[in-house]
Write a protein that holds these residues in place. Sequence first.
Motif, PDB file in Angstrom:
ATOM      1  N   LEU A  44      22.756 -22.711 -17.200  1.00 15.80           N
ATOM      2  CA  LEU A  44      21.495 -22.703 -16.920  1.00 15.80           C
ATOM      3  C   LEU A  44      20.181 -23.629 -17.534  1.00 15.80           C
ATOM      4  N   SER A  45      19.557 -23.378 -16.554  1.00 15.11           N
ATOM      5  CA  SER A  45      17.937 -24.078 -17.320  1.00 15.11           C
ATOM      6  C   SER A  45      17.109 -23.703 -16.889  1.00 15.11           C
ATOM      7  N   VAL A  46      16.083 -23.643 -16.483  1.00 14.03           N
ATOM      8  CA  VAL A  46      14.155 -22.989 -16.714  1.00 14.03           C
ATOM      9  C   VAL A  46      12.737 -24.067 -17.089  1.00 14.03           C
ATOM     10  N   ARG A  47      12.612 -24.717 -15.832  1.00 12.05           N
ATOM     11  CA  ARG A  47      11.284 -25.676 -15.563  1.00 12.05           C
ATOM     12  C   ARG A  47      10.432 -24.851 -16.871  1.00 12.05           C
ATOM     13  N   ARG A  48       9.648 -25.648 -17.374  1.00 10.74           N
ATOM     14  CA  ARG A  48       8.797 -25.291 -18.328  1.00 10.74           C
ATOM     15  C   ARG A  48       7.226 -24.974 -16.739  1.00 10.74           C
ATOM     16  N   GLY A  49       7.443 -23.333 -17.330  1.00  9.48           N
ATOM     17  CA  GLY A  49       5.998 -23.156 -16.300  1.00  9.48           C
ATOM     18  C   GLY A  49       6.489 -22.831 -15.322  1.00  9.48           C
ATOM     19  N   SER A  50       7.940 -22.368 -15.373  1.00  3.99           N
ATOM     20  CA  SER A  50       8.337 -21.854 -13.373  1.00  3.99           C
ATOM     21  C   SER A  50       8.968 -20.768 -13.981  1.00  3.99           C
ATOM     22  N   ILE A  51       9.463 -19.952 -12.749  1.00  4.33           N
ATOM     23  CA  ILE A  51       9.414 -18.454 -12.327  1.00  4.33           C
ATOM     24  C   ILE A  51      11.320 -18.943 -12.522  1.00  4.33           C
ATOM     25  N   ALA A  52      12.152 -18.640 -13.284  1.00  6.28           N
ATOM     26  CA  ALA A  52      13.689 -18.514 -12.174  1.00  6.28           C
ATOM     27  C   ALA A  52      13.584 -17.411 -12.245  1.00  6.28           C
ATOM     28  N   ALA A  53      14.829 -17.522 -11.317  1.00  9.84           N
ATOM     29  CA  ALA A  53      15.727 -16.011 -10.703  1.00  9.84           C
ATOM     30  C   ALA A  53      17.299 -15.539 -11.210  1.00  9.84           C
ATOM     31  N   LEU A  54      17.445 -14.719 -12.664  1.00  9.93           N
ATOM     32  CA  LEU A  54      18.437 -14.758 -12.550  1.00  9.93           C
ATOM     33  C   LEU A  54      19.467 -13.434 -11.635  1.00  9.93           C
ATOM     34  N   VAL A  55      20.405 -13.830 -10.652  1.00 13.14           N
ATOM     35  CA  VAL A  55      20.826 -12.964  -9.957  1.00 13.14           C
ATOM     36  C   VAL A  55      22.610 -12.734  -9.990  1.00 13.14           C
ATOM     37  N   GLY A  56      22.676 -11.588  -9.756  1.00  6.26           N
ATOM     38  CA  GLY A  56      24.409 -11.072 -10.115  1.00  6.26           C
ATOM     39  C   GLY A  56      24.550  -9.544 -10.209  1.00  6.26           C
ATOM     40  N   ARG A  57      25.794  -8.694  -9.433  1.00  6.74           N
ATOM     41  CA  ARG A  57      25.569  -7.458  -9.252  1.00  6.74           C
ATOM     42  C   ARG A  57      25.872  -7.268 -10.017  1.00  6.74           C
ATOM     43  N   ASN A  58      25.980  -5.457 -10.879  1.00 10.42           N
ATOM     44  CA  ASN A  58      26.025  -5.136 -11.523  1.00 10.42           C
ATOM     45  C   ASN A  58      27.412  -5.177 -12.576  1.00 10.42           C
ATOM     46  N   GLY A  59      27.307  -5.577 -14.151  1.00  8.29           N
ATOM     47  CA  GLY A  59      28.406  -6.230 -14.309  1.00  8.29           C
ATOM     48  C   GLY A  59      28.816  -7.749 -14.620  1.00  8.29           C
ATOM     49  N   ALA A  60      27.604  -8.558 -14.271  1.00  8.33           N
ATOM     50  CA  ALA A  60      28.179  -9.751 -13.973  1.00  8.33           C
ATOM     51  C   ALA A  60      28.182 -10.693 -15.444  1.00  8.33           C
ATOM     52  N   GLY A  61      27.258 -10.181 -15.882  1.00  9.44           N
ATOM     53  CA  GLY A  61      26.715 -10.298 -17.645  1.00  9.44           C
ATOM     54  C   GLY A  61      25.748 -11.141 -17.167  1.00  9.44           C
ATOM     55  N   LYS A  62      24.606 -10.911 -16.840  1.00  9.30           N
ATOM     56  CA  LYS A  62      23.333 -11.382 -16.755  1.00  9.30           C
ATOM     57  C   LYS A  62      23.040 -10.817 -18.037  1.00  9.30           C
ATOM     58  N   SER A  63      22.523  -9.690 -18.434  1.00  4.70           N
ATOM     59  CA  SER A  63      21.613  -9.339 -19.730  1.00  4.70           C
ATOM     60  C   SER A  63      22.211  -9.783 -21.021  1.00  4.70           C
ATOM     61  N   THR A  64      24.102  -9.789 -20.900  1.00  4.32           N
ATOM     62  CA  THR A  64      24.907 -10.769 -21.734  1.00  4.32           C
ATOM     63  C   THR A  64      24.311 -11.838 -22.442  1.00  4.32           C
ATOM     64  N   LEU A  65      23.626 -12.641 -20.962  1.00  6.57           N
ATOM     65  CA  LEU A  65      23.737 -14.150 -21.458  1.00  6.57           C
ATOM     66  C   LEU A  65      22.317 -13.849 -21.550  1.00  6.57           C
TER      67      LEU A  65
END
Lengths: 292, 249
Positions: free
Chosen positions: B35-56
């Motif tokens: 995953l990467s995030v550009r300086r100054g941007s808003i990046a969204a990380l999505v996926g259903r419950n339990g996909a691992g978003k919080s873990t990341l």
Amino acid sequence: MDIDILARGLVAGSLYALVAVSFNILYRPTNVFNFAQGELVMLGAMVFASLATVLGWPWYAALIVTLLGVGLLTLLIDVVAVAPVLARSQHGTGWVITTLAASLIIANGVNRIWGPDPIVVRPPAPLTTDTFSLAGMTVSAYQIFLVLLTVILVLAIEQVYRTRQGKAVLAVAEDREAALLRGVNPLRLSRWSFFLGGAFAGLTGVLAAPVLYASTGLGPALLLKGFAAAAVGSIGNNRGALIAGYLIGVTEALGAALLSPGYQEAVVFLLVLCVLLVWPHGLFGRPFARTV
Amino acid sequence: MTMASNAGQAGDLLLSVEDVDVGYGHVGVLEGVTLSVRRGSIAALVGRNGAGKSTLLRAISGLLTPSRGQIVFNGRAISRDKPHAIVGAGLLHVAEGRRLFRSQSVDDNLELGVYGLKMDAAGYQRRLARVFELFPVLEEKRRLPAGALSGGQQQMLAIGQAMMREPVLLMLDEPSLGLSPLLVDQVFAAIMALQQAGTTILLVEQLVERALEIASEAWVLQNGRMIASGPAAQIAASEELRAAYMAAH
Ligand SMILES: Nc1ncnc2c1ncn2[C@@H]1O[C@H](COP(=O)(O)OP(=O)(O)O)[C@@H](O)[C@H]1O
Ligand SMILES: [Mg+2]
């Protein structure tokens, strides 16, 4: 009934409260009870007695060296016996054994160096242990000083928790992981808390010496009743510890006077048991709702 | 893909997660995630419950250590750093469920937001004023314990606490969870205001459409693998996104 009981109870209770507060100082950032705390109080009394009485140092010099020495030793207990255990598992209970081991090592070491004879310690002028009559009680200036100073010390320790570092300690106590996410380094706060809690235990020993004498037998009794005061006053709650300390001290003195000195311990622990059966988290509630 | 300097320019990569495996003990959760995030941007990380978003997010903030791969923030590898060091580098994670210090006052919580930073009283007051300007209700309740606030107010406090530090990158985990629609609007407005002020944002949101509206790029996680990424508008219409929300485990 002899109302000297009240004075005796308050003096003993002050010491229990101070031990309980020193427990709490270490407990807050670590959730660890340092079972060496009683022997650290004893060590404080012995070091101060040796420097002030045997070597004749001025009391303030003896006091500073005692607080630094016991504080640093307690820091060492964290580094050697507590932090490595918690590094393996934050919720492990290995520290029960390692802090008990530290307690035994200190007790043995002190016995080796000083032997079993108590050292008489006189408080610095103008305080004396000479008794006089006050409102029908036989008290000494030192006893009054000790009870008042205890209240001041407990309030002063509470002020430490109004500083930014103190608030961070409370944050770690309430939600360790959330504190990590705010940039708090809990290991650093633990080390400071061990130093402070150790110095506070040493100070308790210094204050106890004129009323109990400095002797190697001081540790276990103060450990047990100090722990009882911490539990009855709700672990982590210093004002609770103060009130519980007095409650236990006065109960003990009453038990000795009304039944017989042989029963005073039994009466104290019966009280502790009853309180904890009815209020498992002590008289002053849970200090924080923990999220794990 | 490497960074030339720490100062950086808008548009370069501020955060990159490179092929990481993350788990709890022996239980693997994320596999080969990038995953990467550009300086100054808003990046969204999505996926259903339990996909691992919080873990990341937990791996990025140092609460978990990846067993493979690396994480680079502002030109520096942080995958082995302790959480407090990562916060010190300017990467802040507002965890799911807000995780405020409920027994401490609103003021104390805001003060803990600057823990470890050196600043004079004037600088502190200036930051406090910015938070109160965005969330006036916090000023009214500043002496109350955080636990006494409503859910929406607690979310504002969590964001306000993060603002106090003026982070370089702010990761928000489900900031709209449990909020009424009106409060959700306020929280999204706050996120956009923060971005406008120069903060880079990585947003995990269950309100996927709204998140994709304000994000420039989006990443889709499914069962511990990154299955799609690209411009948010493109992801919003993609087959992968639909699949990610329909698929059974
Ligand atoms: N503390 C934990 N211990 C073990 N497994 C966990 C833990 N937290 C989350 N998991 C597992 O990791 C997976 C991903 O969870 P999470 O990252 O919370 O997903 P999301 O945030 O996308 O809903 C889930 O299968 C969950 O059961
Ligand atoms: Mg989650």
